[in-house]
Design a protein around this motif. Structure first.
Motif, PDB file in Angstrom:
ATOM      1  N   VAL A  26       7.711   9.724  17.595  1.00 55.65           N
ATOM      2  CA  VAL A  26       6.614   8.792  17.888  1.00 55.65           C
ATOM      3  C   VAL A  26       5.318   9.277  17.260  1.00 55.65           C
ATOM      4  O   VAL A  26       4.620   8.536  16.552  1.00 55.65           O
ATOM      5  N   VAL A  27       4.990  10.545  17.506  1.00 56.61           N
ATOM      6  CA  VAL A  27       3.716  11.086  17.034  1.00 56.61           C
ATOM      7  C   VAL A  27       3.732  11.288  15.521  1.00 56.61           C
ATOM      8  O   VAL A  27       2.780  10.908  14.821  1.00 56.61           O
ATOM      9  N   ALA A  28       4.801  11.879  15.005  1.00 54.76           N
ATOM     10  CA  ALA A  28       4.867  12.149  13.568  1.00 54.76           C
ATOM     11  C   ALA A  28       4.824  10.861  12.757  1.00 54.76           C
ATOM     12  O   ALA A  28       4.103  10.768  11.752  1.00 54.76           O
ATOM     13  N   SER A  29       5.588   9.842  13.161  1.00 56.90           N
ATOM     14  CA  SER A  29       5.597   8.588  12.412  1.00 56.90           C
ATOM     15  C   SER A  29       4.254   7.866  12.500  1.00 56.90           C
ATOM     16  O   SER A  29       3.843   7.190  11.549  1.00 56.90           O
ATOM     17  N   SER A  30       3.548   8.041  13.617  1.00 57.47           N
ATOM     18  CA  SER A  30       2.211   7.435  13.729  1.00 57.47           C
ATOM     19  C   SER A  30       1.237   8.081  12.750  1.00 57.47           C
ATOM     20  O   SER A  30       0.448   7.381  12.090  1.00 57.47           O
ATOM     21  N   VAL A  31       1.275   9.410  12.648  1.00 58.47           N
ATOM     22  CA  VAL A  31       0.414  10.112  11.689  1.00 58.47           C
ATOM     23  C   VAL A  31       0.774   9.718  10.260  1.00 58.47           C
ATOM     24  O   VAL A  31      -0.113   9.455   9.424  1.00 58.47           O
ATOM     25  N   LEU A  32       2.059   9.656   9.956  1.00 59.87           N
ATOM     26  CA  LEU A  32       2.490   9.271   8.606  1.00 59.87           C
ATOM     27  C   LEU A  32       2.110   7.831   8.292  1.00 59.87           C
ATOM     28  O   LEU A  32       1.757   7.508   7.148  1.00 59.87           O
ATOM     29  N   ALA A  33       2.173   6.962   9.296  1.00 56.63           N
ATOM     30  CA  ALA A  33       1.753   5.570   9.079  1.00 56.63           C
ATOM     31  C   ALA A  33       0.279   5.510   8.709  1.00 56.63           C
ATOM     32  O   ALA A  33      -0.115   4.769   7.791  1.00 56.63           O
ATOM     33  N   TRP A  34      -0.554   6.275   9.405  1.00 52.02           N
ATOM     34  CA  TRP A  34      -1.993   6.322   9.081  1.00 52.02           C
ATOM     35  C   TRP A  34      -2.197   6.841   7.661  1.00 52.02           C
ATOM     36  O   TRP A  34      -2.956   6.255   6.874  1.00 52.02           O
ATOM     37  N   GLY A  35      -1.514   7.923   7.295  1.00 53.36           N
ATOM     38  CA  GLY A  35      -1.680   8.482   5.949  1.00 53.36           C
ATOM     39  C   GLY A  35      -1.239   7.521   4.866  1.00 53.36           C
ATOM     40  O   GLY A  35      -1.925   7.351   3.847  1.00 53.36           O
ATOM     41  N   MET A  36      -0.101   6.888   5.076  1.00 48.96           N
ATOM     42  CA  MET A  36       0.402   5.930   4.071  1.00 48.96           C
ATOM     43  C   MET A  36      -0.489   4.689   3.992  1.00 48.96           C
ATOM     44  O   MET A  36      -0.640   4.086   2.929  1.00 48.96           O
ATOM     45  N   ALA A  37      -1.097   4.324   5.133  1.00 48.16           N
ATOM     46  CA  ALA A  37      -1.966   3.143   5.143  1.00 48.16           C
ATOM     47  C   ALA A  37      -3.221   3.358   4.306  1.00 48.16           C
ATOM     48  O   ALA A  37      -3.823   2.385   3.819  1.00 48.16           O
ATOM     49  N   GLN A  38      -3.636   4.603   4.133  1.00 51.31           N
ATOM     50  CA  GLN A  38      -4.857   4.880   3.370  1.00 51.31           C
ATOM     51  C   GLN A  38      -4.632   4.875   1.860  1.00 51.31           C
ATOM     52  O   GLN A  38      -5.609   4.913   1.095  1.00 51.31           O
ATOM     53  N   ARG A  39      -3.389   4.914   1.426  1.00 48.49           N
ATOM     54  CA  ARG A  39      -3.126   5.006  -0.023  1.00 48.49           C
ATOM     55  C   ARG A  39      -3.886   3.915  -0.780  1.00 48.49           C
ATOM     56  O   ARG A  39      -3.964   2.762  -0.298  1.00 48.49           O
ATOM     57  N   PRO A  40      -4.378   4.218  -1.978  1.00 45.93           N
ATOM     58  CA  PRO A  40      -4.361   5.505  -2.688  1.00 45.93           C
ATOM     59  C   PRO A  40      -5.583   6.382  -2.381  1.00 45.93           C
ATOM     60  O   PRO A  40      -5.946   7.240  -3.163  1.00 45.93           O
ATOM     61  N   TYR A  41      -6.189   6.140  -1.213  1.00 48.80           N
ATOM     62  CA  TYR A  41      -7.452   6.814  -0.899  1.00 48.80           C
ATOM     63  C   TYR A  41      -7.229   8.007   0.035  1.00 48.80           C
ATOM     64  O   TYR A  41      -6.392   7.971   0.938  1.00 48.80           O
ATOM     65  N   LEU A  42      -8.036   9.033  -0.177  1.00 49.07           N
ATOM     66  CA  LEU A  42      -8.205  10.073   0.820  1.00 49.07           C
ATOM     67  C   LEU A  42      -9.215   9.627   1.873  1.00 49.07           C
ATOM     68  O   LEU A  42      -9.063   9.900   3.063  1.00 49.07           O
ATOM     69  N   ILE A  43     -10.262   8.942   1.391  1.00 45.44           N
ATOM     70  CA  ILE A  43     -11.269   8.349   2.275  1.00 45.44           C
ATOM     71  C   ILE A  43     -11.423   6.889   1.856  1.00 45.44           C
ATOM     72  O   ILE A  43     -11.964   6.598   0.782  1.00 45.44           O
ATOM     73  N   PRO A  44     -10.927   5.955   2.661  1.00 45.87           N
ATOM     74  CA  PRO A  44     -11.061   4.540   2.288  1.00 45.87           C
ATOM     75  C   PRO A  44     -12.533   4.135   2.309  1.00 45.87           C
ATOM     76  O   PRO A  44     -13.234   4.468   3.258  1.00 45.87           O
ATOM     77  N   THR A  45     -12.997   3.429   1.370  1.00 45.29           N
ATOM     78  CA  THR A  45     -12.434   3.074   0.085  1.00 45.29           C
ATOM     79  C   THR A  45     -13.300   3.722  -1.007  1.00 45.29           C
ATOM     80  O   THR A  45     -13.629   3.099  -2.001  1.00 45.29           O
ATOM     81  N   SER A  46     -13.657   4.978  -0.773  1.00 44.91           N
ATOM     82  CA  SER A  46     -14.629   5.633  -1.649  1.00 44.91           C
ATOM     83  C   SER A  46     -14.070   6.823  -2.421  1.00 44.91           C
ATOM     84  O   SER A  46     -14.667   7.218  -3.433  1.00 44.91           O
ATOM     85  N   LEU A  47     -12.957   7.393  -1.989  1.00 49.09           N
ATOM     86  CA  LEU A  47     -12.450   8.595  -2.646  1.00 49.09           C
ATOM     87  C   LEU A  47     -10.940   8.517  -2.753  1.00 49.09           C
ATOM     88  O   LEU A  47     -10.230   8.605  -1.751  1.00 49.09           O
TER      89      LEU A  47
END
Length: 345
Positions: free
Chosen positions: A266-287
Protein backbone atom coordinates in the motif's frame (compact mmCIF):
# COMPACT_ATOMS: atom_id res chain seq x y z
CA UNK A 1 19.23 7.89 -19.95
CA UNK A 2 21.48 7.47 -16.93
CA UNK A 3 19.82 10.46 -15.21
CA UNK A 4 16.48 8.67 -15.53
CA UNK A 5 17.92 5.49 -14.01
CA UNK A 6 19.36 7.40 -11.05
CA UNK A 7 16.02 9.19 -10.61
CA UNK A 8 14.26 5.81 -10.41
CA UNK A 9 16.81 4.66 -7.83
CA UNK A 10 16.10 7.83 -5.82
CA UNK A 11 12.37 7.13 -5.94
CA UNK A 12 12.88 3.52 -4.84
CA UNK A 13 15.04 4.73 -1.94
CA UNK A 14 12.28 7.14 -0.89
CA UNK A 15 9.78 4.25 -1.02
CA UNK A 16 12.13 2.07 1.07
CA UNK A 17 12.45 4.80 3.70
CA UNK A 18 8.70 5.40 3.69
CA UNK A 19 8.14 1.70 4.46
CA UNK A 20 11.07 1.01 6.80
CA UNK A 21 11.17 4.33 8.60
CA UNK A 22 7.38 4.59 8.44
CA UNK A 23 7.02 1.36 10.40
CA UNK A 24 9.18 2.79 13.18
CA UNK A 25 7.32 6.11 13.19
CA UNK A 26 4.06 4.18 13.32
CA UNK A 27 5.22 2.26 16.37
CA UNK A 28 5.97 5.59 18.03
CA UNK A 29 2.51 6.85 17.07
CA UNK A 30 0.89 3.93 18.88
CA UNK A 31 3.21 4.50 21.84
CA UNK A 32 1.84 8.05 22.02
CA UNK A 33 -1.78 6.89 21.90
CA UNK A 34 -1.43 3.83 24.15
CA UNK A 35 -2.86 5.62 27.18
CA UNK A 36 -1.64 6.04 30.75
CA UNK A 37 1.15 4.16 32.47
CA UNK A 38 -1.01 1.22 33.55
CA UNK A 39 -3.22 0.84 30.46
CA UNK A 40 -0.36 1.40 28.00
CA UNK A 41 2.26 -0.76 29.74
CA UNK A 42 1.89 -3.94 27.68
CA UNK A 43 1.58 -2.24 24.25
CA UNK A 44 4.65 -0.13 25.04
CA UNK A 45 6.66 -3.17 26.12
CA UNK A 46 5.79 -4.86 22.84
CA UNK A 47 6.78 -1.71 20.93
CA UNK A 48 10.15 -1.62 22.70
CA UNK A 49 10.90 -5.26 21.98
CA UNK A 50 9.76 -5.02 18.36
CA UNK A 51 11.80 -1.91 17.59
CA UNK A 52 15.06 -2.59 19.42
CA UNK A 53 16.76 -4.82 16.81
CA UNK A 54 15.99 -2.69 13.72
CA UNK A 55 15.08 0.88 14.65
CA UNK A 56 18.45 2.37 13.68
CA UNK A 57 18.93 0.52 10.39
CA UNK A 58 15.98 2.24 8.71
CA UNK A 59 17.89 5.54 8.65
CA UNK A 60 20.21 3.90 6.11
CA UNK A 61 17.55 4.60 3.48
CA UNK A 62 17.29 8.27 4.50
CA UNK A 63 21.06 8.70 4.17
CA UNK A 64 20.87 6.95 0.82
CA UNK A 65 18.19 9.41 -0.35
CA UNK A 66 20.23 12.42 0.75
CA UNK A 67 23.42 11.17 -0.92
CA UNK A 68 21.68 10.53 -4.24
CA UNK A 69 19.92 13.91 -4.14
CA UNK A 70 23.08 15.82 -3.26
CA UNK A 71 25.34 14.03 -5.73
CA UNK A 72 23.04 13.11 -8.58
CA UNK A 73 20.61 16.03 -8.55
CA UNK A 74 22.36 19.00 -6.90
CA UNK A 75 19.91 21.54 -8.35
CA UNK A 76 16.99 19.63 -6.83
CA UNK A 77 18.81 19.38 -3.50
CA UNK A 78 19.59 23.09 -3.45
CA UNK A 79 16.08 24.20 -4.35
CA UNK A 80 14.29 21.82 -1.98
CA UNK A 81 16.51 22.53 1.02
CA UNK A 82 16.44 26.27 0.40
CA UNK A 83 12.67 26.48 0.13
CA UNK A 84 11.78 23.75 2.62
CA UNK A 85 14.47 24.36 5.22
CA UNK A 86 12.02 24.85 8.08
CA UNK A 87 9.93 21.63 7.79
CA UNK A 88 13.06 19.64 6.92
CA UNK A 89 14.93 21.13 9.90
CA UNK A 90 11.99 20.27 12.15
CA UNK A 91 11.96 16.73 10.75
CA UNK A 92 15.71 16.42 11.37
CA UNK A 93 15.31 17.63 14.95
CA UNK A 94 12.48 15.14 15.34
CA UNK A 95 14.68 12.28 14.11
CA UNK A 96 17.41 13.20 16.61
CA UNK A 97 15.03 13.67 19.54
CA UNK A 98 13.15 10.51 18.66
CA UNK A 99 16.33 8.45 18.70
CA UNK A 100 17.49 10.00 21.94
CA UNK A 101 14.12 9.48 23.59
CA UNK A 102 13.94 5.83 22.56
CA UNK A 103 17.52 5.11 23.64
CA UNK A 104 17.29 6.89 27.01
CA UNK A 105 13.82 6.07 28.28
CA UNK A 106 14.73 2.54 29.38
CA UNK A 107 18.06 3.02 31.21
CA UNK A 108 16.89 6.11 33.09
CA UNK A 109 15.98 5.06 36.63
CA UNK A 110 13.65 7.84 37.72
CA UNK A 111 10.01 7.41 36.59
CA UNK A 112 9.74 11.10 35.70
CA UNK A 113 12.76 10.79 33.40
CA UNK A 114 11.30 7.73 31.71
CA UNK A 115 8.03 9.50 31.11
CA UNK A 116 9.83 12.55 29.71
CA UNK A 117 11.99 10.56 27.28
CA UNK A 118 9.03 8.39 26.35
CA UNK A 119 6.99 11.49 25.51
CA UNK A 120 9.86 12.93 23.43
CA UNK A 121 10.09 9.66 21.49
CA UNK A 122 6.34 9.42 20.90
CA UNK A 123 5.70 13.07 19.93
CA UNK A 124 8.73 13.11 17.59
CA UNK A 125 7.39 9.95 15.93
CA UNK A 126 4.25 11.90 15.04
CA UNK A 127 5.82 15.19 13.96
CA UNK A 128 8.72 13.81 11.88
CA UNK A 129 6.65 12.00 9.22
CA UNK A 130 4.24 14.93 9.10
CA UNK A 131 6.95 17.46 8.24
CA UNK A 132 8.62 15.10 5.75
CA UNK A 133 5.26 14.56 4.07
CA UNK A 134 4.53 18.30 4.07
CA UNK A 135 7.84 18.96 2.32
CA UNK A 136 7.03 16.29 -0.27
CA UNK A 137 3.63 17.91 -0.81
CA UNK A 138 5.31 21.25 -1.48
CA UNK A 139 7.45 19.61 -4.14
CA UNK A 140 4.47 17.80 -5.69
CA UNK A 141 2.45 21.02 -5.92
CA UNK A 142 5.30 22.83 -7.69
CA UNK A 143 5.91 25.33 -4.92
CA UNK A 144 9.67 24.81 -5.12
CA UNK A 145 11.70 26.58 -7.79
CA UNK A 146 14.91 28.53 -8.34
CA UNK A 147 13.10 31.79 -7.61
CA UNK A 148 11.03 30.59 -4.66
CA UNK A 149 12.06 31.80 -1.22
CA UNK A 150 11.38 29.97 2.00
CA UNK A 151 7.87 30.75 3.20
CA UNK A 152 5.03 29.10 5.06
CA UNK A 153 3.05 28.77 1.82
CA UNK A 154 5.70 26.41 0.42
CA UNK A 155 4.73 23.71 2.91
CA UNK A 156 1.59 24.96 4.70
CA UNK A 157 -0.79 24.54 1.76
CA UNK A 158 -3.60 22.05 1.05
CA UNK A 159 -1.44 19.50 -0.79
CA UNK A 160 1.38 19.69 1.77
CA UNK A 161 -0.95 19.35 4.75
CA UNK A 162 -2.68 16.35 3.21
CA UNK A 163 0.65 14.73 2.29
CA UNK A 164 1.75 15.24 5.88
CA UNK A 165 -1.42 13.70 7.32
CA UNK A 166 -1.21 10.87 4.80
CA UNK A 167 2.39 10.18 5.87
CA UNK A 168 1.31 9.96 9.52
CA UNK A 169 -1.62 7.67 8.69
CA UNK A 170 0.53 5.42 6.49
CA UNK A 171 3.14 5.16 9.25
CA UNK A 172 0.41 4.29 11.76
CA UNK A 173 -0.86 1.58 9.41
CA UNK A 174 2.56 -0.02 8.98
CA UNK A 175 3.34 0.21 12.69
CA UNK A 176 0.06 -1.42 13.74
CA UNK A 177 0.29 -4.22 11.15
CA UNK A 178 3.85 -5.12 12.13
CA UNK A 179 3.09 -4.89 15.85
CA UNK A 180 0.07 -7.19 15.43
CA UNK A 181 2.34 -9.71 13.71
CA UNK A 182 4.88 -9.39 16.54
CA UNK A 183 2.12 -9.93 19.11
CA UNK A 184 1.16 -13.19 17.36
CA UNK A 185 4.80 -14.25 17.31
CA UNK A 186 5.19 -13.51 21.01
CA UNK A 187 2.00 -15.36 21.92
CA UNK A 188 -0.08 -12.36 23.02
CA UNK A 189 -3.47 -12.76 21.27
CA UNK A 190 -5.04 -9.82 23.09
CA UNK A 191 -2.36 -7.47 21.75
CA UNK A 192 -2.80 -9.01 18.31
CA UNK A 193 -6.47 -7.99 18.41
CA UNK A 194 -5.52 -4.62 19.92
CA UNK A 195 -3.20 -3.69 17.07
CA UNK A 196 -5.37 -5.24 14.35
CA UNK A 197 -8.22 -2.93 15.30
CA UNK A 198 -5.88 0.02 15.12
CA UNK A 199 -4.45 -1.16 11.82
CA UNK A 200 -7.94 -1.28 10.32
CA UNK A 201 -8.64 2.23 11.62
CA UNK A 202 -5.36 3.52 10.18
CA UNK A 203 -6.09 1.79 6.87
CA UNK A 204 -9.46 3.53 6.70
CA UNK A 205 -7.75 6.86 7.43
CA UNK A 206 -5.21 6.23 4.67
CA UNK A 207 -7.99 5.45 2.19
CA UNK A 208 -10.03 8.55 3.07
CA UNK A 209 -7.01 10.86 3.03
CA UNK A 210 -5.83 9.41 -0.28
CA UNK A 211 -9.18 10.12 -1.91
CA UNK A 212 -9.28 13.66 -0.49
CA UNK A 213 -5.68 14.24 -1.61
CA UNK A 214 -6.53 13.11 -5.13
CA UNK A 215 -9.37 15.62 -5.35
CA UNK A 216 -7.26 18.43 -3.87
CA UNK A 217 -4.41 17.86 -6.33
CA UNK A 218 -6.85 18.43 -9.20
CA UNK A 219 -6.77 22.16 -8.47
CA UNK A 220 -3.64 22.56 -6.36
CA UNK A 221 -1.22 20.24 -8.22
CA UNK A 222 -2.75 19.63 -11.66
CA UNK A 223 0.32 17.99 -13.19
CA UNK A 224 0.47 15.39 -10.41
CA UNK A 225 -3.28 14.86 -10.60
CA UNK A 226 -3.03 14.16 -14.32
CA UNK A 227 -0.17 11.74 -13.68
CA UNK A 228 -2.12 9.91 -10.97
CA UNK A 229 -5.11 9.42 -13.26
CA UNK A 230 -3.23 8.37 -16.40
CA UNK A 231 -0.51 5.95 -17.47
CA UNK A 232 2.02 4.42 -15.08
CA UNK A 233 0.92 6.61 -12.18
CA UNK A 234 -2.62 5.29 -12.50
CA UNK A 235 -1.30 1.72 -12.61
CA UNK A 236 0.39 2.19 -9.24
CA UNK A 237 -2.76 3.82 -7.87
CA UNK A 238 -4.69 0.70 -8.88
CA UNK A 239 -2.05 -1.47 -7.15
CA UNK A 240 -2.40 0.65 -4.01
CA UNK A 241 -6.20 0.25 -4.05
CA UNK A 242 -5.98 -3.52 -4.51
CA UNK A 243 -3.35 -3.77 -1.76
CA UNK A 244 -5.60 -1.73 0.54
CA UNK A 245 -8.56 -4.05 0.00
CA UNK A 246 -6.36 -7.13 0.43
CA UNK A 247 -4.85 -5.76 3.65
CA UNK A 248 -8.32 -5.11 5.08
CA UNK A 249 -9.35 -8.67 4.24
CA UNK A 250 -6.20 -10.20 5.72
CA UNK A 251 -6.47 -8.20 8.94
CA UNK A 252 -9.92 -9.69 9.52
CA UNK A 253 -8.72 -13.25 9.07
CA UNK A 254 -7.65 -15.28 12.13
CA UNK A 255 -4.06 -15.78 11.00
CA UNK A 256 -3.40 -12.34 9.53
CA UNK A 257 -0.72 -13.92 7.35
CA UNK A 258 0.80 -11.74 4.60
CA UNK A 259 -0.79 -8.58 5.99
CA UNK A 260 2.69 -7.08 6.44
CA UNK A 261 3.49 -7.64 2.77
CA UNK A 262 0.26 -6.06 1.54
CA UNK A 263 0.55 -3.12 3.96
CA UNK A 264 4.04 -2.42 2.64
CA UNK A 265 2.59 -2.68 -0.88
CA UNK A 266 0.00 0.00 0.00
CA UNK A 267 2.65 2.49 1.08
CA UNK A 268 5.30 1.62 -1.51
CA UNK A 269 2.87 1.74 -4.45
CA UNK A 270 1.51 5.08 -3.22
CA UNK A 271 5.02 6.58 -3.17
CA UNK A 272 5.78 5.13 -6.61
CA UNK A 273 2.50 6.49 -7.95
CA UNK A 274 3.48 9.99 -6.77
CA UNK A 275 6.94 9.68 -8.34
CA UNK A 276 5.62 8.39 -11.65
CA UNK A 277 2.93 11.08 -11.68
CA UNK A 278 5.61 13.79 -11.66
CA UNK A 279 7.38 12.53 -14.79
CA UNK A 280 9.35 13.98 -16.49
CA UNK A 281 9.77 16.50 -13.67
CA UNK A 282 11.64 16.39 -10.41
CA UNK A 283 9.70 19.51 -9.43
CA UNK A 284 6.49 20.03 -11.42
CA UNK A 285 6.57 21.94 -13.71
CA UNK A 286 9.85 23.81 -13.38
CA UNK A 287 12.67 21.25 -13.16
CA UNK A 288 12.94 18.16 -15.32
CA UNK A 289 15.10 15.15 -14.53
CA UNK A 290 17.57 16.16 -17.26
CA UNK A 291 17.77 19.77 -16.05
CA UNK A 292 18.31 18.82 -12.43
CA UNK A 293 20.89 16.09 -13.04
CA UNK A 294 24.57 16.48 -12.25
CA UNK A 295 27.46 15.92 -14.66
CA UNK A 296 27.31 12.77 -16.76
CA UNK A 297 30.56 11.45 -15.29
CA UNK A 298 29.26 12.03 -11.77
CA UNK A 299 26.07 10.15 -12.57
CA UNK A 300 28.02 7.20 -13.98
CA UNK A 301 30.14 6.90 -10.86
CA UNK A 302 27.09 7.40 -8.65
CA UNK A 303 25.29 4.57 -10.44
CA UNK A 304 28.33 2.29 -9.98
CA UNK A 305 28.74 3.13 -6.30
CA UNK A 306 24.99 2.69 -5.77
CA UNK A 307 25.10 -0.75 -7.36
CA UNK A 308 27.99 -1.80 -5.10
CA UNK A 309 26.23 -0.38 -2.04
CA UNK A 310 23.00 -2.21 -2.88
CA UNK A 311 24.84 -5.50 -3.35
CA UNK A 312 26.46 -5.07 0.05
CA UNK A 313 23.64 -3.45 2.03
CA UNK A 314 20.37 -4.94 0.76
CA UNK A 315 21.18 -8.60 1.58
CA UNK A 316 22.38 -7.59 5.06
CA UNK A 317 19.27 -5.51 5.75
CA UNK A 318 17.01 -8.24 4.35
CA UNK A 319 18.69 -10.80 6.60
CA UNK A 320 18.25 -8.53 9.63
CA UNK A 321 14.54 -8.07 8.87
CA UNK A 322 14.11 -11.82 8.34
CA UNK A 323 15.84 -12.68 11.60
CA UNK A 324 13.78 -10.10 13.47
CA UNK A 325 10.40 -11.08 12.00
CA UNK A 326 11.12 -14.79 12.62
CA UNK A 327 12.02 -14.26 16.27
CA UNK A 328 15.71 -15.14 15.90
CA UNK A 329 17.09 -12.02 17.58
CA UNK A 330 15.30 -11.99 20.92
CA UNK A 331 12.44 -13.60 22.71
CA UNK A 332 9.47 -12.11 24.51
CA UNK A 333 6.88 -13.93 26.57
CA UNK A 334 3.51 -12.83 27.83
CA UNK A 335 5.07 -12.74 31.30
CA UNK A 336 7.47 -10.08 30.04
CA UNK A 337 4.54 -8.01 28.83
CA UNK A 338 2.89 -8.30 32.23
CA UNK A 339 5.82 -7.06 34.29
CA UNK A 340 4.80 -4.77 37.08
CA UNK A 341 5.15 -1.09 37.61
CA UNK A 342 8.57 -1.58 39.17
CA UNK A 343 10.06 -2.37 35.74
CA UNK A 344 8.28 0.41 33.90
CA UNK A 345 8.21 3.16 36.46
Amino acid sequence: MIAGVVAVVLLLAVAAYACGGGTDYGAGFWDLTAGGAERGRRPRRLIDHAMEPVWEVNNVWLIFVLVIMWTGFPVLFQQVFTTMWLPLALAAVGIVLRGAGFALRKPVRRPAGRRLYGAVFAVSSLLTPFFLGAAAGGVASGRVSATTTASADAWANPTSLLFGLLAVAAAALLGAVFLAADARRFGAPDLDRYFRRRALGALAAVAVLAVVTLFVTHGDAPHVWHGLTHGVGLAFVVVAVLATLTTAWLLRRPSGAWSRVTAVAVVASSVLAWGMAQRPYLIPTSLTVAEGAGAHTTLRWLALVTLVALVLVVPAVALLYWLDTHGELQGLTDADLRRGAGDEG
